[in-house]
Design a protein around this motif. Structure first.
Motif, mmCIF file in Angstrom:
data_model
loop_
_atom_site.group_PDB
_atom_site.id
_atom_site.type_symbol
_atom_site.label_atom_id
_atom_site.label_comp_id
_atom_site.label_asym_id
_atom_site.label_seq_id
_atom_site.Cartn_x
_atom_site.Cartn_y
_atom_site.Cartn_z
ATOM 1 N N VAL A 87 0.843 -1.205 0.000
ATOM 2 C CA VAL A 87 0.000 0.000 0.000
ATOM 3 C C VAL A 87 0.873 1.247 0.000
ATOM 4 C CG1 VAL A 87 -1.628 1.321 1.370
ATOM 5 C CG2 VAL A 87 -1.981 -1.106 1.045
ATOM 6 N N ALA A 88 1.944 1.247 0.807
ATOM 7 C CA ALA A 88 2.840 2.408 0.832
ATOM 8 C C ALA A 88 3.494 2.616 -0.531
ATOM 9 C CB ALA A 88 3.907 2.214 1.914
ATOM 10 N N TYR A 90 2.252 1.658 -3.427
ATOM 11 C CA TYR A 90 1.238 2.112 -4.378
ATOM 12 C C TYR A 90 0.978 3.606 -4.218
ATOM 13 C CZ TYR A 90 -2.910 1.939 -7.305
ATOM 14 O OH TYR A 90 -3.807 2.135 -8.306
ATOM 15 N N ARG A 91 1.018 4.080 -2.953
ATOM 16 C CA ARG A 91 0.831 5.519 -2.733
ATOM 17 C C ARG A 91 1.944 6.324 -3.379
ATOM 18 N NH1 ARG A 91 -0.271 5.504 3.330
ATOM 19 N NH2 ARG A 91 -2.506 5.176 3.389
ATOM 20 N N GLN A 94 1.848 4.621 -7.572
ATOM 21 C CA GLN A 94 0.609 4.349 -8.315
ATOM 22 C C GLN A 94 0.744 3.165 -9.262
ATOM 23 O OE1 GLN A 94 1.155 7.844 -7.741
ATOM 24 N NE2 GLN A 94 -0.322 7.434 -6.126
ATOM 25 N N LEU B 75 -6.875 -0.658 -3.358
ATOM 26 C CA LEU B 75 -6.055 -0.127 -4.440
ATOM 27 C C LEU B 75 -6.831 -0.067 -5.747
ATOM 28 C CD1 LEU B 75 -2.640 -1.893 -3.826
ATOM 29 C CD2 LEU B 75 -3.479 0.250 -2.915
ATOM 30 N N SER B 162 1.424 2.482 7.614
ATOM 31 C CA SER B 162 0.168 2.983 7.046
ATOM 32 C C SER B 162 -0.041 4.464 7.288
ATOM 33 C CB SER B 162 -1.009 2.206 7.639
ATOM 34 O OG SER B 162 -0.767 0.836 7.534
ATOM 35 N N ARG B 164 0.228 8.478 6.879
ATOM 36 C CA ARG B 164 0.175 9.206 5.608
ATOM 37 C C ARG B 164 1.560 9.452 5.010
ATOM 38 N NH1 ARG B 164 -2.474 9.322 1.431
ATOM 39 N NH2 ARG B 164 -4.616 8.885 1.895
ATOM 40 N N GLU B 165 2.408 10.182 5.735
ATOM 41 C CA GLU B 165 3.739 10.438 5.183
ATOM 42 C C GLU B 165 4.729 9.502 5.859
ATOM 43 O OE1 GLU B 165 2.838 13.058 7.597
ATOM 44 O OE2 GLU B 165 1.258 13.534 6.160
#
Lengths: 106, 167
Positions: A87-88, A90-91, A94, B75, B162, B164-165
């Motif tokens: 997930v990280a 993909y952020r 993308q 996703l 998980s 944000r930054e």
């Protein structure tokens, strides 16, 4: 009746399927699922040996089953942390295609 | 367990295992993975490892499947577009996997006792949960506690990853 060799061959075949998945697929989530298949193939051969090589008391060798218990725990932990990393990733990028992730490529 | 059931569950496990890597849609792959693991759990039970079989269903059929589906839907992954396949890499991957299976087959065929059927248990109603539990808390107490620490570390690690930054 199914023999020890049958169980080991089925386990080997499952491991080969997982191995082929890691080599052939380009989606990082599918590669991750293939890793799970390989871990479980190893579990199957451990449990087969536990049942076919009895202890002196005529019981299955539970040492192997404790080992499988540990493998399942570590695999579940691995899934949690691996999916968090995906997930990280993909952020940041993308994409889940391993061919597009080349930051560490020499 | 009758031989027929062994072949049914082994075939289901292998067919759906292959479906995991053949499907283009990740959701279909995740669902095939679960059916493959249910077949594997049935094989565990055919080996009188009921505890491991039930753990397999709970952990993989429950927790891991939900995690995979959750991430795939989070996703919003669609079915992959048919890409141009790199034939050399594809053929090489198949060849290496086949070579691995041939090696496994050769090793298993030379294994002593590979043709042995399962020996009868001294006590057919042997309590495998008791056996595994006693070993786990006596001989393997330290590894068990290390695993507990590992799970704690994973919990914290997932929360950190998980955020944000990641700075």
């Amino acid at each position: 009746m199914a023999t020890l060799g049958h169980y080991l061959l089925v386990s080997g075949l499952l491991f080969t399927i997982g191995f082929a998945g890691v080599l052939l697929r380009r989606n990082i989530i599918i590669i991750f699922m293939s890793l799970e298949l390989m871990l479980n193939a190893a579990n199957l051969s451990l449990v087969a040996f536990s049942r076919f090589r009895l202890t002196a008391e005529g019981l299955p060798n539970y040492n192997a089953q404790v080992f499988v218990f540990f493998i399942i725990t570590v695999a579940a932990a691995e899934v949690a942390i691996g999916l968090a990393i995906i997930v990280a990733l993909y952020r940041a990028r993308q994409t889940t295609n391993v061919e597009d992730i080349t930051a560490l490529k020499f | 367990m009758p031989a027929l059931l062994f072949w049914i569950f082994a075939a289901a496990m292998l067919v759906f295992g292959a479906a995991v890597i053949i499907n283009r849609n990740p959701v279909a792959s995740a669902l095939s993975l679960v059916i493959s693991f249910l077949g594997l759990a049935a094989l565990f039970m055919s080996l009188d490892a009921y505890f491991i079989g039930i753990i397999q269903v709970l952990v993989y059929g429950g927790a891991v499947m939900v995690l995979f589906l959750f991430i795939i839907m989070l996703l919003d992954l669609r079915a992959e577009k048919a890409r141009r396949i790199n034939m050399v890499a594809f053929a090489g991957g198949i060849a290496v996997a086949l070579a691995l299976f041939v090696q496994i087959y050769l090793v298993v065929s030379q294994l002593r006792g590979a043709n042995a059927t399962a020996p009868a248990l001294a006590d057919p109603a042997a309590d495998d949960v008791r056996g595994v539990g006693l070993l786990l808390f006596e001989s393997y107490n330290l590894p068990f506690q290390i695993i507990a620490v590992l799970v704690l570390v994973v919990t914290i690690g997932v929360i950190v990853l998980s955020k944000r930054e990641l700075r």
